[in-house]
Design an enzyme around this catalytic site. Structure first.
Site, PDB file in Angstrom:
ATOM      1  N   GLU A   1       0.813  -1.208   0.000  1.00 18.65           N
ATOM      2  CA  GLU A   1       0.000   0.000   0.000  1.00 18.65           C
ATOM      3  C   GLU A   1       0.858   1.274   0.000  1.00 18.65           C
ATOM      4  O   GLU A   1       1.741   1.434   0.848  1.00 18.65           O
ATOM      5  CB  GLU A   1      -0.947  -0.019   1.207  1.00 18.65           C
TER       6      GLU A   1
ATOM      7  N   THR B   1      -5.725   1.679  -5.688  1.00 14.22           N
ATOM      8  CA  THR B   1      -5.383   0.255  -5.565  1.00 14.22           C
ATOM      9  C   THR B   1      -6.077  -0.571  -6.654  1.00 14.22           C
ATOM     10  O   THR B   1      -5.477  -1.465  -7.253  1.00 14.22           O
ATOM     11  CB  THR B   1      -5.815  -0.310  -4.202  1.00 14.22           C
TER      12      THR B   1
ATOM     13  N   HIS C   1      -1.722   3.296   4.688  1.00  8.99           N
ATOM     14  CA  HIS C   1      -2.698   4.036   3.891  1.00  8.99           C
ATOM     15  C   HIS C   1      -2.929   5.402   4.515  1.00  8.99           C
ATOM     16  O   HIS C   1      -2.932   5.536   5.734  1.00  8.99           O
ATOM     17  CB  HIS C   1      -4.015   3.247   3.851  1.00  8.99           C
TER      18      HIS C   1
ATOM     19  N   ASP D   1       1.593  -0.112  -4.896  1.00  6.69           N
ATOM     20  CA  ASP D   1       0.375   0.017  -5.705  1.00  6.69           C
ATOM     21  C   ASP D   1       0.202   1.389  -6.351  1.00  6.69           C
ATOM     22  O   ASP D   1      -0.275   1.500  -7.469  1.00  6.69           O
ATOM     23  CB  ASP D   1      -0.883  -0.410  -4.918  1.00  6.69           C
ATOM     24  N   HIS D   2       0.603   2.449  -5.656  1.00  7.61           N
ATOM     25  CA  HIS D   2       0.470   3.810  -6.199  1.00  7.61           C
ATOM     26  C   HIS D   2       1.179   4.760  -5.253  1.00  7.61           C
ATOM     27  O   HIS D   2       1.660   4.341  -4.202  1.00  7.61           O
ATOM     28  CB  HIS D   2      -1.000   4.215  -6.358  1.00  7.61           C
TER      29      HIS D   2
HETATM   30  C1  GP9 Z   1      -8.981  -0.655   0.233  1.00  9.71           C
HETATM   31  C2  GP9 Z   1      -7.543  -0.545  -0.053  1.00  9.71           C
HETATM   32  C3  GP9 Z   1      -7.136   0.884  -0.195  1.00  9.71           C
HETATM   33  O1  GP9 Z   1      -9.467  -1.933   0.201  1.00  9.71           O
HETATM   34  O2  GP9 Z   1      -7.201  -1.295  -1.141  1.00  9.71           O
HETATM   35  O3  GP9 Z   1      -7.606   1.438  -1.347  1.00  9.71           O
HETATM   36  P1  GP9 Z   1      -6.987   2.756  -1.985  1.00  9.71           P
HETATM   37  O4  GP9 Z   1      -7.609   3.921  -1.302  1.00  9.71           O
HETATM   38  O5  GP9 Z   1      -5.514   2.710  -1.764  1.00  9.71           O
HETATM   39  O6  GP9 Z   1      -7.348   2.665  -3.409  1.00  9.71           O
HETATM   40 MN    MN Z   2      -3.824   1.568  -2.250  1.00  9.93          MN
END
Ligand code: GP9
Ligand code: MN
Length: 630
Positions: free
Chosen positions: A253, A295, A410, A469-470
């Site tokens: 994340e 994500t 996150h 992921d980003h």
């Molecule tokens: C939520 C998690 C976070 O299930 O994958 O999502 P994001 O806000 O990073 O897209």
């Molecule tokens: Mn994410």
């Protein structure tokens, strides 16, 4: 002239509302969205662009009867302000503007409660001051109510149209092909105004729906040819190296590459990953290619080797499409494919989309024991998540491909004191400050997971793929970021470079390791992994290339059209060399063109749902006899 005067004074309330909304929008552009201009003309466009929509919008309020008219003007003003305000909140989180598909992602909104508190500021109340004022003027009878109307609504609608056309033509002169080729929402808002932008966005969305209806099987041929022309043969040494092994993918994340091999307050931020990299293939020029779908976009890109959408999340807008995704292909080949993620199954519409992608199983929050003690921020802490996942992993038939999606790192990067292993950074951005301890915690959680895999005797038979992921730190924190990176400022070139996320391929028992500088992105993961598993991708439809392929082009295309190669970075209509110096556009042009083509072909597949015309099992020819040793 007198006529105009009377017309205006008859509609005082109306014009005040128009004026307030225009001024308010402009202030918000500057203060809330940090929109800057390169020249006077652009600034002028910025000032006038809310006008046409305001004139039109409040004209609708005039269609109501008698006293309702005044109430409606205030109500409309409130409504328009809400639109602005929701955009502001969204912008604070994503540095981006709302789109219709995002609005329909309401199931996500329930979960971002903790972030909302972070995003609202007391000063936001000022946005609503004019509404209070308008209400006061009416109630205290300080202003004449709008009287019975004659031709005014028609005149005003025409005026709005004229204003809009004038606005558009000045903007088009400034920015050719503004509407036809725009991947950039800020550019749209800057040029036609935020309310007009929403109308345009609505139009685009409805058009993309129509595209499915008009697509037919001949459309797939061209995209297939386009995609297959870019195919590159795999590295013969690595082809099939993961055959019959389990695959564990870990989506990390919000992890960006700038923390790798870096320190905060003198301490390593990712000691475990740094160590792992020494014993793995590590791609140091690997970019995330996500947009608003975050994500979910990364998952989509990785699984399909196609781009997500420019706006919204393809998980929501095209969850029912046919795909030819990695989990489905591998499942057909006898692998068990699954996802482990301790969040509601409907978040990002995953429950629906995972079926379309062909996952056999989804271990969502209900598969985990989540308590007050083992949760923080968005839910189950990463350490507990991995720990509880071991048993779930063991419950699966082998060989399996399982994707883990971590959560603790996150936004807003909350962490319990007991989990803090490094101190916060010290800058004007609380977000960046808190980022380091949560990244450090995630690194620790992954380390624990590797240990547990070893203890359970599951490590040796598994190939690990870890990727960010980003981004976690948006451009809103540039000042703090420049402090951390010890730079004078963060230029658009730096912003692109900050979109690098780690990508690690770890093969236990494999005696080679290397830090590879090939430029690539999430879109390359599917062909890379397919080749490691020993499957040909020659006949697949994909927009990425095996990162290990000796003839890899070394190029990444971001969703906003930015392009990176070994020698250039193109972004924001500017061409840079790899030192960040501006160079002539000509050098970048062929790559920009290629990037546009990739994005357009990929979009066509999604909008037209074209893979329903692609019989993958028949056409892919995964194990061609003559290519066993490709
Ligand atoms: C939520 C998690 C976070 O299930 O994958 O999502 P994001 O806000 O990073 O897209
Ligand atoms: Mn994410």
């Amino acid at each position: 002239m007198d006529k105009v005067k009377t017309a205006i004074s008859r509609l005082k309330l109306y014009w005040l509302a128009v004026l307030f909304l225009t001024i308010k929008s402009y202030i918000l552009y500057k203060v809330g969205f940090n929109i800057s201009s390169d020249n006077m003309l652009q600034e002028f466009i910025l000032i006038i662009n809310p006008l046409s929509s305001a004139v039109l919008f409040f004209a609708i309020a005039l269609l109501f009867k008698n006293r309702l008219r005044n109430v409606m003007i205030v109500a409309f003003s409130f409504l328009a302000t809400l639109v602005l305000y929701f955009n502001l909140l969204y912008y604070r989180f994503f540095t981006d503007f709302l789109t219709f598909p995002v609005l329909f992602q309401t199931s996500n909104l329930n979960d971002i409660g903790s972030s909302i508190v972070e995003l609202t500021h007391f000063a936001d109340l000022f946005l609503f001051v004019d509404i209070a004022l308008l209400t006061f003027l009416i109630v205290a009878k300080k202003i004449p109510a709008v009287p019975r109307l004659k031709r005014e609504p028609i005149i005003l609608v025409s005026l709005a149209v004229v204003l809009f056309l004038a606005n558009l033509s000045i903007a088009q002169a400034e920015r050719p092909q503004l509407l036809s080729r725009s991947f950039d929402r800020e550019l749209l808002v800057k040029n036609i105004g935020i309310l007009n932008y929403h109308v345009y966005d609505g139009y685009i969305q409805s058009q993309s729906r129509a595209q499915r209806v008009f697509a037919d099987s001949s459309d797939i041929v061209e995209v297939k040819n386009y995609s297959q022309a870019g195919h590159k043969d795999p590295d013969p040494e690595l082809f099939g190296i993961a055959e019959d092994k389990n695959v564990v993918m870990i989506s990390l994340e919000s992890l960006q590459s700038f923390v790798i091999n870096n320190t905060v307050n003198g301490e390593e931020v990712t000691p475990f990953l740094n160590e792992l990299i020494e014993d793995s293939y590590y791609f140091e020029n690997f970019y995330h290619q996500t947009a608003q779908g975050k994500t979910s976009d990364s998952e989509f890109i990785v699984d399909n080797s196609m781009f997500g959408r420019a706006s919204g999340s393809v998980f929501f807008t095209h969850g029912g499409n046919d795909y030819n995704a990695l989990p489905e292909i591998l499942s057909n080949e006898g692998m068990h494919t699954s996802v482990m993620h301790a969040n509601n199954k409907s978040f990002w519409n995953r429950d629906i989309m995972y079926q379309s992608l062909g996952y056999d199983q989804f271990f969502d929050v209900d598969s985990y024991e989540v308590t007050e003690e083992n949760s923080v921020g968005w839910g189950l802490k990463d350490v507990d998540f991995f720990e509880q996942s071991i048993e779930l992993l063991q419950s699966q038939p082998e060989p399996y491909l399982t994707k883990f999606i971590t959560l603790t790192n996150h936004f807003p990067f909350e962490l319990d004191e007991e989990d803090r292993m490094v101190d916060e950074f010290d800058s004007n951005s609380g977000t960046l400050n808190r980022y380091f301890p949560t990244v450090r915690y995630m690194d620790h959680a992954v380390e624990r997971f590797f240990d547990e895999m070893k203890e359970a005797g599951m490590y040796e038979d598994t190939v690990f793929i870890l990727y960010g992921d980003h981004y976690g730190i948006s451009e809103n924190h540039n000042r703090a970021m420049s402090m951390y990176l010890d730079k004078e400022e963060i230029t658009p070139f730096d912003t692109v470079q900050l979109q690098r996320v780690p990508m690690i391929v770890h093969i236990p028992g494999h005696d080679k390791s290397e830090t590879i500088s090939t430029v690539g992105g999430q879109i390359d993961v599917k062909p890379t992994l397919m080749h490691l598993l020993g499957y040909s991708t020659r006949n697949d439809i994909q927009f990425g290339t095996d990162l290990f392929a000796p003839e890899n082009e070394s190029m990444a295309v971001l969703r906003n059209g930015s392009v990176i190669t070994d020698d250039i970075v193109y972004t924001n209509n500017t061409c840079y060399d790899k030192e960040g110096e501006e160079i002539e556009m000509e050098t970048c042009e062929p790559f920009v063109e290629k990037g546009m083509n990739d994005l357009e072909h990929s979009d066509r597949i999604i909008y037209g749902d074209l893979l329903r015309f692609f019989d993958s099992q028949e056409e892919m020819n995964l194990n061609p006899e003559d290519e066993d040793t490709e």
